[in-house]
Enzyme design. Sequence first.
Site, short mmCIF file in Angstrom:
data_model
loop_
_atom_site.label_atom_id
_atom_site.label_comp_id
_atom_site.label_asym_id
_atom_site.label_seq_id
_atom_site.Cartn_x
_atom_site.Cartn_y
_atom_site.Cartn_z
N SER A 1 0.83 -1.21 0.00
CA SER A 1 0.00 0.00 0.00
C SER A 1 0.87 1.27 0.00
O SER A 1 1.70 1.43 -0.89
CB SER A 1 -0.95 -0.07 1.20
OG SER A 1 -1.97 0.87 1.08
N HIS B 1 -8.01 -4.81 -1.05
CA HIS B 1 -6.92 -4.03 -0.48
C HIS B 1 -6.71 -4.38 1.00
O HIS B 1 -7.68 -4.44 1.76
CB HIS B 1 -7.19 -2.53 -0.63
CG HIS B 1 -5.98 -1.71 -0.33
ND1 HIS B 1 -5.00 -1.49 -1.27
CD2 HIS B 1 -5.54 -1.14 0.81
CE1 HIS B 1 -4.03 -0.80 -0.72
NE2 HIS B 1 -4.32 -0.57 0.55
N ASP C 1 -10.06 -3.17 -5.20
CA ASP C 1 -9.10 -2.21 -4.67
C ASP C 1 -9.08 -0.98 -5.58
O ASP C 1 -8.89 -1.10 -6.79
CB ASP C 1 -7.70 -2.87 -4.65
CG ASP C 1 -6.65 -1.99 -4.01
OD1 ASP C 1 -6.98 -0.86 -3.59
OD2 ASP C 1 -5.49 -2.44 -3.91
#
Length: 399
Positions: A189, A373, A343
């Site tokens: 991320s 995600h 995501d």
Amino acid sequence: MGRKTILLLILGILGAYYVYTPVPDNFEEPWKLMWVTTQLKTVGYLALFAELLGINHFMSTYRFFASLQDVPPTSDKNVTVMETTFDNVPVRVYIPNQKSEALRRGLFYIHGGGWALGSAAFYTYDLLSRRTANRLDAVVISTNYRLAPKYHFPNQFEDVYNSLKWFLRQDVLKKYGVDPKRIGISGDSAGGNLAAAVSQQLIDDPDVKIKLKTQSLIYPALQTLDMDLPSYRDNALFQILPKSLMVRFWSEYFTTDRSLEKAMLSNQHVPVESSHLFKFVNWSSLLPEIFKKGHFYRSPTHGTSELFKKYPGFLDVRAAPLLAEDNKLHSLPVTYVMTCEYDVLRDDGIMFVTRLRKAGVRVTHCHFENGFHGAMSIPELKIGSEIENQYLSWLNENL
Ligand SMILES: *[C@@H]1O[C@H](CO)[C@@H](O)[C@H](O)[C@H]1NC(C)=O
Ligand SMILES: *[C@@H]1O[C@H](CO)[C@@H](O)[C@H](O)[C@H]1NC(C)=O
């Protein structure tokens, strides 16, 4: 029915409504996922509420709750865990206990959390680092960095870069028994964003003689220009990371001034002078047909230059690695990019894969159709351990 029964019934329905999240059909453990989203939702509401009352910044409340799950650096049977600083940046170091005659592989890990949350001490990051050290028989460095809202770009980037440079010193590698030819960088991320950004910076740094062997980017955030990609459209309301939260993370990386967030939400933050940059993130040409998902390309509308003059960071290649020129990308190490179907950042990763391949970099792209995600940080879910396994196998073969 008595009043109490009716009240209980109403509370029950409201409770179920609160917990219930629509989950795509191909998710294996919908109830477990709903439990996770309910917790996140609750923390999100508390953080919003505290912000509305003027008690605390949204991210600070969020971070407080997240940090309740931090764990101390405890060594176990297989791995010695310690905390130290690399060029004044706090890091956790994981060293396998088993004696080794040969030098070990080294992995430099950068945690996620939207540049505002998280820590190497967060229990799932700590667990991942242990498992990495164990499975690869590698020395793992899990770095921290200063976080928003107190600190903004480029502080996060610089902390990670300084810590990485420190690790890459001959004497430091020697101290930890790390083979200078087998060092990788990984992050998820916002950590994937930082991993990609520092890898690019390293290429031109005359002070660093040691080159990275691999970079692994797990659902990375890579660009701030276009917030209207198919993945943003498809997953705008996906509970774990809705578009509103991602845009808030992005804007808080640069400033606490909410006007940037507002402009980003309507995709009107890039000034006309910077329109030449859109070619680097043009999903119409960079996404393979199957990932366009039937969406039509809309040319972005431009904003005023005022925001950009105040917060130039959002168009800085150190914040948005997709803005790098091809000749820069060309020198990057062997790369692993992992993306998830559910995501908003899916297309960031996929466009990067296209660009890296065009630039001649060897890339493995791994896409999880039933992934979302943040899944790797939830090892209690089957999909979480699948993703982790896949990533560690790749590292084991390529690092
Ligand atoms: C130590 O390593 C062994 C073999 O890989 C594994 O089975 C065991 O679960 C590990 N123990 C801990 C505490 O991680
Ligand atoms: C994006 O690419 C498409 C063709 O693939 C092109 O028509 C469009 O003008 C491009 N947009 C920008 C802003 O570069």
